[in-house]
Design a protein around this motif. Structure first.
Motif, PDB file in Angstrom:
ATOM      1  N   GLN B  19       0.834  -1.202   0.000  1.00 56.23           N
ATOM      2  CA  GLN B  19       0.000   0.000   0.000  1.00 56.23           C
ATOM      3  C   GLN B  19       0.869   1.253   0.000  1.00 56.23           C
ATOM      4  OE1 GLN B  19      -2.989   0.058   3.033  1.00 56.23           O
ATOM      5  NE2 GLN B  19      -3.985  -1.819   2.288  1.00 56.23           N
ATOM      6  N   ALA B  20       1.893   1.221   0.854  1.00 57.86           N
ATOM      7  CA  ALA B  20       2.778   2.390   0.951  1.00 57.86           C
ATOM      8  C   ALA B  20       3.484   2.636  -0.376  1.00 57.86           C
ATOM      9  CB  ALA B  20       3.794   2.181   2.068  1.00 57.86           C
ATOM     10  N   LEU B  21       3.975   1.554  -0.975  1.00 58.18           N
ATOM     11  CA  LEU B  21       4.650   1.695  -2.263  1.00 58.18           C
ATOM     12  C   LEU B  21       3.701   2.269  -3.302  1.00 58.18           C
ATOM     13  CD1 LEU B  21       7.039   1.232  -4.124  1.00 58.18           C
ATOM     14  CD2 LEU B  21       6.337  -1.148  -4.414  1.00 58.18           C
ATOM     15  N   PHE B  22       2.491   1.745  -3.314  1.00 58.32           N
ATOM     16  CA  PHE B  22       1.492   2.230  -4.265  1.00 58.32           C
ATOM     17  C   PHE B  22       1.255   3.727  -4.073  1.00 58.32           C
ATOM     18  CE2 PHE B  22      -3.088   2.938  -5.264  1.00 58.32           C
ATOM     19  CZ  PHE B  22      -2.986   2.764  -6.636  1.00 58.32           C
ATOM     20  N   LEU B  23       1.013   4.100  -2.827  1.00 57.67           N
ATOM     21  CA  LEU B  23       0.714   5.515  -2.554  1.00 57.67           C
ATOM     22  C   LEU B  23       1.878   6.412  -2.944  1.00 57.67           C
ATOM     23  CD1 LEU B  23      -1.181   5.310   0.865  1.00 57.67           C
ATOM     24  CD2 LEU B  23      -2.134   5.572  -1.434  1.00 57.67           C
ATOM     25  N   SER B  24       3.108   5.898  -2.811  1.00 49.44           N
ATOM     26  CA  SER B  24       4.285   6.715  -3.113  1.00 49.44           C
ATOM     27  C   SER B  24       4.361   7.088  -4.600  1.00 49.44           C
ATOM     28  CB  SER B  24       5.560   5.992  -2.686  1.00 49.44           C
ATOM     29  OG  SER B  24       5.869   4.977  -3.630  1.00 49.44           O
ATOM     30  N   LYS B  25       3.638   6.363  -5.420  1.00 48.09           N
ATOM     31  CA  LYS B  25       3.677   6.646  -6.871  1.00 48.09           C
ATOM     32  C   LYS B  25       2.584   7.625  -7.301  1.00 48.09           C
ATOM     33  CE  LYS B  25       6.565   3.104  -7.659  1.00 48.09           C
ATOM     34  NZ  LYS B  25       7.918   3.201  -8.173  1.00 48.09           N
ATOM     35  N   LEU B  26       1.777   8.050  -6.349  1.00 50.98           N
ATOM     36  CA  LEU B  26       0.627   8.896  -6.699  1.00 50.98           C
ATOM     37  C   LEU B  26       0.885  10.340  -6.342  1.00 50.98           C
ATOM     38  CD1 LEU B  26      -2.226   6.642  -5.307  1.00 50.98           C
ATOM     39  CD2 LEU B  26      -1.299   6.710  -7.641  1.00 50.98           C
ATOM     40  N   GLU B  27       0.146  11.193  -6.981  1.00 58.10           N
ATOM     41  CA  GLU B  27       0.237  12.614  -6.679  1.00 58.10           C
ATOM     42  C   GLU B  27      -1.191  13.136  -6.571  1.00 58.10           C
ATOM     43  OE1 GLU B  27       1.758  16.443  -9.113  1.00 58.10           O
ATOM     44  OE2 GLU B  27       2.897  14.584  -9.424  1.00 58.10           O
ATOM     45  N   THR B  28      -1.460  13.897  -5.544  1.00 57.24           N
ATOM     46  CA  THR B  28      -2.817  14.412  -5.370  1.00 57.24           C
ATOM     47  C   THR B  28      -2.838  15.918  -5.588  1.00 57.24           C
ATOM     48  OG1 THR B  28      -3.264  12.693  -3.745  1.00 57.24           O
ATOM     49  CG2 THR B  28      -4.797  14.529  -3.820  1.00 57.24           C
ATOM     50  N   ASN B  29      -3.813  16.371  -6.365  1.00 59.55           N
ATOM     51  CA  ASN B  29      -3.941  17.801  -6.622  1.00 59.55           C
ATOM     52  C   ASN B  29      -5.395  18.220  -6.565  1.00 59.55           C
ATOM     53  OD1 ASN B  29      -1.496  16.891  -8.679  1.00 59.55           O
ATOM     54  ND2 ASN B  29      -1.150  18.840  -7.632  1.00 59.55           N
ATOM     55  N   THR B  30      -5.576  19.511  -6.328  1.00 62.46           N
ATOM     56  CA  THR B  30      -6.929  20.051  -6.362  1.00 62.46           C
ATOM     57  C   THR B  30      -7.033  21.023  -7.528  1.00 62.46           C
ATOM     58  OG1 THR B  30      -7.103  19.850  -3.982  1.00 62.46           O
ATOM     59  CG2 THR B  30      -8.686  21.282  -5.059  1.00 62.46           C
ATOM     60  N   TYR B  31      -8.100  20.890  -8.293  1.00 65.38           N
ATOM     61  CA  TYR B  31      -8.274  21.741  -9.475  1.00 65.38           C
ATOM     62  C   TYR B  31      -9.615  22.456  -9.419  1.00 65.38           C
ATOM     63  CZ  TYR B  31      -4.586  18.673 -11.289  1.00 65.38           C
ATOM     64  OH  TYR B  31      -3.425  17.967 -11.454  1.00 65.38           O
ATOM     65  N   LYS B  32      -9.598  23.689  -9.858  1.00 59.14           N
ATOM     66  CA  LYS B  32     -10.837  24.473  -9.916  1.00 59.14           C
ATOM     67  C   LYS B  32     -11.683  24.035 -11.112  1.00 59.14           C
ATOM     68  CE  LYS B  32      -9.545  28.781  -7.634  1.00 59.14           C
ATOM     69  NZ  LYS B  32      -9.659  28.161  -6.305  1.00 59.14           N
ATOM     70  N   ALA B  33     -12.954  24.318 -11.025  1.00 61.75           N
ATOM     71  CA  ALA B  33     -13.849  24.067 -12.155  1.00 61.75           C
ATOM     72  C   ALA B  33     -13.273  24.723 -13.412  1.00 61.75           C
ATOM     73  CB  ALA B  33     -15.239  24.613 -11.871  1.00 61.75           C
ATOM     74  N   LYS B  34     -13.508  24.089 -14.555  1.00 62.84           N
ATOM     75  CA  LYS B  34     -13.063  24.571 -15.865  1.00 62.84           C
ATOM     76  C   LYS B  34     -11.588  24.341 -16.171  1.00 62.84           C
ATOM     77  CE  LYS B  34     -16.778  27.835 -16.408  1.00 62.84           C
ATOM     78  NZ  LYS B  34     -17.230  29.170 -16.760  1.00 62.84           N
ATOM     79  N   THR B  35     -10.845  23.790 -15.216  1.00 61.12           N
ATOM     80  CA  THR B  35      -9.455  23.431 -15.525  1.00 61.12           C
ATOM     81  C   THR B  35      -9.448  22.325 -16.573  1.00 61.12           C
ATOM     82  OG1 THR B  35      -8.901  23.833 -13.216  1.00 61.12           O
ATOM     83  CG2 THR B  35      -7.256  22.661 -14.549  1.00 61.12           C
ATOM     84  N   ILE B  36      -8.583  22.483 -17.554  1.00 62.04           N
ATOM     85  CA  ILE B  36      -8.423  21.429 -18.561  1.00 62.04           C
ATOM     86  C   ILE B  36      -7.247  20.547 -18.158  1.00 62.04           C
ATOM     87  CG2 ILE B  36      -7.888  20.945 -20.990  1.00 62.04           C
ATOM     88  CD1 ILE B  36     -10.568  22.207 -20.777  1.00 62.04           C
ATOM     89  N   LEU B  37      -7.512  19.290 -17.879  1.00 58.97           N
ATOM     90  CA  LEU B  37      -6.441  18.376 -17.474  1.00 58.97           C
ATOM     91  C   LEU B  37      -5.757  17.768 -18.684  1.00 58.97           C
ATOM     92  CD1 LEU B  37      -8.105  16.497 -14.467  1.00 58.97           C
ATOM     93  CD2 LEU B  37      -6.629  18.510 -14.443  1.00 58.97           C
ATOM     94  N   LEU B  38      -6.472  17.707 -19.796  1.00 62.57           N
ATOM     95  CA  LEU B  38      -5.883  17.139 -21.019  1.00 62.57           C
ATOM     96  C   LEU B  38      -6.539  17.780 -22.231  1.00 62.57           C
ATOM     97  CD1 LEU B  38      -4.115  14.814 -22.322  1.00 62.57           C
ATOM     98  CD2 LEU B  38      -6.249  13.507 -22.454  1.00 62.57           C
ATOM     99  N   ASN B  39      -5.719  18.164 -23.201  1.00 64.43           N
ATOM    100  CA  ASN B  39      -6.216  18.716 -24.459  1.00 64.43           C
ATOM    101  C   ASN B  39      -6.160  17.670 -25.564  1.00 64.43           C
ATOM    102  OD1 ASN B  39      -6.955  21.677 -24.621  1.00 64.43           O
ATOM    103  ND2 ASN B  39      -5.086  21.761 -23.371  1.00 64.43           N
ATOM    104  N   ALA B  40      -7.107  17.737 -26.475  1.00 62.99           N
ATOM    105  CA  ALA B  40      -7.037  16.894 -27.665  1.00 62.99           C
ATOM    106  C   ALA B  40      -5.730  17.190 -28.380  1.00 62.99           C
ATOM    107  CB  ALA B  40      -8.227  17.174 -28.579  1.00 62.99           C
TER     108      ALA B  40
END
Lengths: 191, 191
Positions: B19-40
DNA sequence: ATCTTTTCTTAATCTACATTAAGTGCTTTT
DNA sequence: AAAAGCACTTAATGTAGATTAAGAAAAGAT
């Protein structure tokens, strides 16, 4: 039996023993056209890999209208995925369209293989990933393209099938009636 | 961070170290409405897991019409699967609809995790299996059901979203224009 | 080969949904 | 608080594709 091993080799490499173990879990059969491999309401106990011939999956709406979900020809897998994964009764029929040699992998054997050859977990994961991507694309196409372009895409992807399966089933696959499909085809031929 | 571990625990059990190893590979962020996380046109480098808030994926046809492919709220994963799996440029946008806390897993980290914790290969296989089944069902629904029933199914599955996302996006998801959706809704309210 | 069944075509009519357009009420911006 | 921009509604008109029906062609059965 070589085809299915070649298929696997594209994504993971198995040792000779692993290959033998894998093959030992499979069963190969030949079925005549019109054989029903799975009925709606049954639990789908096998995944099928097509060595030759053609299969299709479809459901029947309100006991009247058939809807073709997919075709499978040489080198493709086929099952009622909902039923196969969950081992609950499904809504799909699987039928042989053209005499076919089919490799069957039972759900139990597949689970065993996952334990004995973990690499296969990767192989099937990748297979399903590709399926999912193709399915999403088809969904988007159905939402955004007119029937004519959906047919063009069908031809590009399943060219070999176009003249082998009844045209009403292609119509059903792309989501139009046989009558409209016929008219559309006549229109396309004039160009 | 608990939600994602609970999610995994439904299908495979990890030790505390895993579990610890798994969590170490993750990143948590907070984004406001209308943020584009990925563009075509971009390569999708992350898979997103939603802790809170709402995301959607969509494409834009001929630079004009938006088509919503999916929504993701608490506990759901989201990515452009084509682009993420193949690491080629995709056609989807991913946008934040409602301020969201999102866990990101990069493709490289995911591949590393597959090597370090083979059980995760199983977890993600199952996740994708379920996705595929849901997607096939949606495809069949689009081929066989009228808009009204597709909307009912949407409500059954995404009840929480109905009053949170713009109605034109629900229209797009089920495959009708906003105008028709509006008329249909008025018709349904009279019953 | 003939009979039967299924598939394909054509054509008239119909309908679910799209398009265009105009107006109303929200939010958001300034 | 006005202006601007969205989201939603309503209504007129248009169209892709469905439905119904009937005949032609092809495939299977006897």
């Amino acid at each position: 039996m070589v085809l299915i091993l070649e298929n696997i080799a594209k994504h993971v490499s198995l040792t000779a023993e692993e290959q033998a173990l894998f093959l030992s879990k499979l069963e190969t059969n030949t079925y005549k056209a019109k054989t029903i491999l799975l009925n709606a309401g049954e639990v789908c106990k096998h995944s099928y890999f097509v060595n030759s011939g053609i299969l299709r999956s479809f459901n029947i709406n309100d006991n009247i209208v058939e809807h073709v979900l997919s075709f499978a020809c040489e080198g493709w897998w086929m099952s009622d995925m909902y039923s196969y994964f969950s081992q609950k009764p499904g809504q799909l029929f699987i039928e042989v369209l053209e005499e076919a040699e089919v490799v069957s992998l039972s759900k139990e054997n597949q689970e065993q293989l996952y334990r004995e050859i973990p690499k296969l977990e990767r192989f099937f994961r990748i297979l399903i990933e590709n399926s999912l991507v193709a399915n999403q694309q088809r969904l988007m196409d159905n939402l955004s393209l007119p029937a004519e372009e959906r047919f063009e895409k069908f031809c590009a992807k399943y060219g070999t099938l176009v003249h082998k399966v009844p045209q009403k089933q292609i119509a059903s696959f792309i989501g139009v009636t046989p009558e409209f499909f016929s008219k559309m085809k006549a229109r396309l031929l004039k160009k």
